[in-house]
Design a protein around this motif. Sequence first.
Motif, short mmCIF file in Angstrom:
data_model
loop_
_atom_site.label_atom_id
_atom_site.label_comp_id
_atom_site.label_asym_id
_atom_site.label_seq_id
_atom_site.Cartn_x
_atom_site.Cartn_y
_atom_site.Cartn_z
N MET B 322 0.81 -1.22 0.00
CA MET B 322 0.00 0.00 0.00
C MET B 322 0.84 1.26 0.00
O MET B 322 0.59 2.21 -0.75
CB MET B 322 -0.92 0.02 1.22
CG MET B 322 -2.20 -0.75 1.05
SD MET B 322 -3.21 -0.13 -0.28
CE MET B 322 -4.28 0.95 0.63
N THR B 342 -8.34 6.22 -9.34
CA THR B 342 -9.34 6.37 -8.28
C THR B 342 -10.34 7.45 -8.63
O THR B 342 -11.55 7.24 -8.54
CB THR B 342 -8.64 6.74 -6.95
OG1 THR B 342 -7.63 5.78 -6.69
CG2 THR B 342 -9.63 6.77 -5.82
N TRP B 521 -6.85 -1.47 -2.06
CA TRP B 521 -7.31 -0.07 -2.10
C TRP B 521 -8.75 0.00 -2.59
O TRP B 521 -9.59 0.72 -2.04
CB TRP B 521 -6.37 0.75 -2.97
CG TRP B 521 -6.85 2.14 -3.28
CD1 TRP B 521 -7.00 2.70 -4.51
CD2 TRP B 521 -7.23 3.15 -2.34
NE1 TRP B 521 -7.45 3.98 -4.41
CE2 TRP B 521 -7.61 4.29 -3.08
CE3 TRP B 521 -7.29 3.20 -0.95
CZ2 TRP B 521 -8.04 5.46 -2.49
CZ3 TRP B 521 -7.74 4.36 -0.35
CH2 TRP B 521 -8.10 5.47 -1.11
#
Lengths: 204, 559
Positions: B322, B342, B521
């Motif tokens: 991450m 994202t 994520w």
Amino acid sequence: MLEVKNLVFAYSGQTDPWSFQFAAAPGQCIAIHGASGSGKSTLLNLLAGFLEPRSGDILWQQESLRNCPPWHRPMTSVFQEHNLFEHLNVETNIGLGIHPGLKLTPQDRQAIREALQSVGLEGFSKRLPGDLSGGQRQRVALLRAILRRQPILLLDEPLTGLDREARDTLRQLLLEQKAKGVLMVLASHDEDDRRILADSTYNL
Amino acid sequence: MKLRPTAPFSHPAWRLLPGLGIASALLLLATAGLGALLWEASLPDVSQLWGSRYLRTVITFTVWQAFLSVLLSLLVAVPVARMLARQPAFPGRGGLLRLMELSLVLPSIVAVSGLVSVYGRQGWFTGIASDWLNVSWNIYGINGIVLAHVFFNAPLAARILLQAIESAPASQRRAAAQLGLGRWWYWRAVEWPAVRPVLPGLAALVFTLCFTSFAIVMTLGGGPSATTIEVAIYQALRFEFDGSQAALLAVVQLLICGFLWWLAARYGLTASLLPDRRVASHSSRAGRSFWSRLTDGLALGVFALFLVMPLAAILLRGLPGMGSAFFPQGSFSVNPALLDATLRSLAIALPAGLMSVGAALLILASGTATSRSTIRRVTDVTAYLPLMIPPLVLGTGLFLLFRPSLGNSSEGLVLVTLINAMMALPFVLQMLRGPLGRLDSASRQQADQLGILGWYRWRWLHWPRMRRPLALSMAYGTGLSLGDFGVIALFGSPGQPTLPVLLYQQLGSYRVDAAAATGLWLVLLLLLLFSVFNLLGASRLSLRRTANSPRTVQEPEHA
């Protein structure tokens, strides 16, 4: 003058239709008398426009209400129960009677406060109906009906199932309204209710 | 008579027409897409279906894997549902039920990366199995595809079955308890009659989901021997630019799915394809003995492990990556690729969720605004349209229709948003239908009399009660779009990936750590989304009610 002329109604499957006929003047209370199942609630629902009659007419000040939707009829109903929106608090419940979108003036809010105070419910304005007793709920329902200021009140067993004290308070409120010229149509099993409130009786 | 103020939008047409318009637009869109398909798949091509070995293999494989997946999913789901039904006090039962709900929103591509870490060549479980039992397998191909399908659909099916079992009439259950029926007779007398009416619809649902599965087959399949129709359509469109072949395949897929739904509808399609969150519980003698508690507990434990392991793998493998995924090479600037993906994902998913919820509300409103059956039927059909016409089929049609003008990619993204919103529509509709229709007749009459109509009715009667279901369906709608890989693969461009596409690219180039981090994520983003919407939906009403209730208990009634 409220005139019910040959109002005929039958539920689907009902062989023998009901026929209603009576008249009442402002400031009067007419009691509807009859055994259960004789059509008392049906009559009140027909007046309010919740049910559609087969024939006949309802006149208010010589004007037909037959094709009026419930929201344009000059009347307010109070039932034995389920008079309030359970998810809205006392103040909102009453306020929606004054304006259907709750656009209240400061005077309106003041009126609600005073009305609650007058029936011993000060401090209850933010409570939900579920938190109140039956008598308290019925007082709120009646306050809403009164503050809505319509010339006709349709009362369907409004005092049934309440304790003595609550009945007395509510009867007092109703008598005040009658004195102010409100026409009341009362369906009640109770002998005392009819004797104290009604000026005439319509037997079904 | 005092004239009452009229509410905005109180004319009945306001309730009827917008929803009807949306429903017709969806029907039109579907018809346009299908029309374009049929146009491209010209008749002579049909003979190609059986002439081409490739197409034959693809169609057979698609049907075969879907059949196997349905069979295995139901074989797992039926016992699991029965065990959950007869063990109402099983520790961790609530947690297991939540876990089983997760499969509805867990993006398939993320689940695949988890499954690969458990059952793949270097997976934990594969290692244990080959060391101890001396067996080995290959997750790529039909094994992995069916495994992934069971991972997704067994929990879904089990929840729906559990709900069916628990809704068996109480009188029957009481009688069975009184007679002390054993397991077999309890099944015959109570469980089977409850399960039977649900099975055709459930089997059709699972079959459709497996039949049209895309991400799983893209990642775990490969080669003509393990390609489904859906993937073949994608390849035909994106790599071979063969519109007519894609159209032909889409028509075949549509015919098979449509036939199946028609069959399921004839044999009683269950209204509830989405598991309810509330599950009542009851007890039977069948689950009381020590042995049955022990064996049921063990079996449920294994099932829970089956669900948890891939998720744990995502967490454990993703966590170390991450940091470096967000801040590559220890720099303090955020990794632009991940951030871009994202933002792009959210830019598609949030509007798609909003659109599906808005469309669902309007469609439901117009469905209740009229008593005319044709209009009701139109709105009902629209609700299930996206299930009957797989999104990729529709997408293919629209792709062919708009192809010349689909020059720039932002138009493609708009189309992706639109189709994603449509995909979520059946689920969102299902979630909102109950709460919206729950207004009791007493409240309706009061509202009519007081003139609380149109906007006012929505504001004061529906909105306060709908907050929570709205927030939840918004979360589901957004979540489904967030994890979508099929539609975006068709219309998106590789240079502008969403999170699932990025994950797929990383898996494809064997950047396993980066893929694990992206997967984690994506899951975290979903969890965040659900908790944010949950918070938004937590009505002030319920907070106040809990705050108030102790006080009302203490206070004596002075009525």
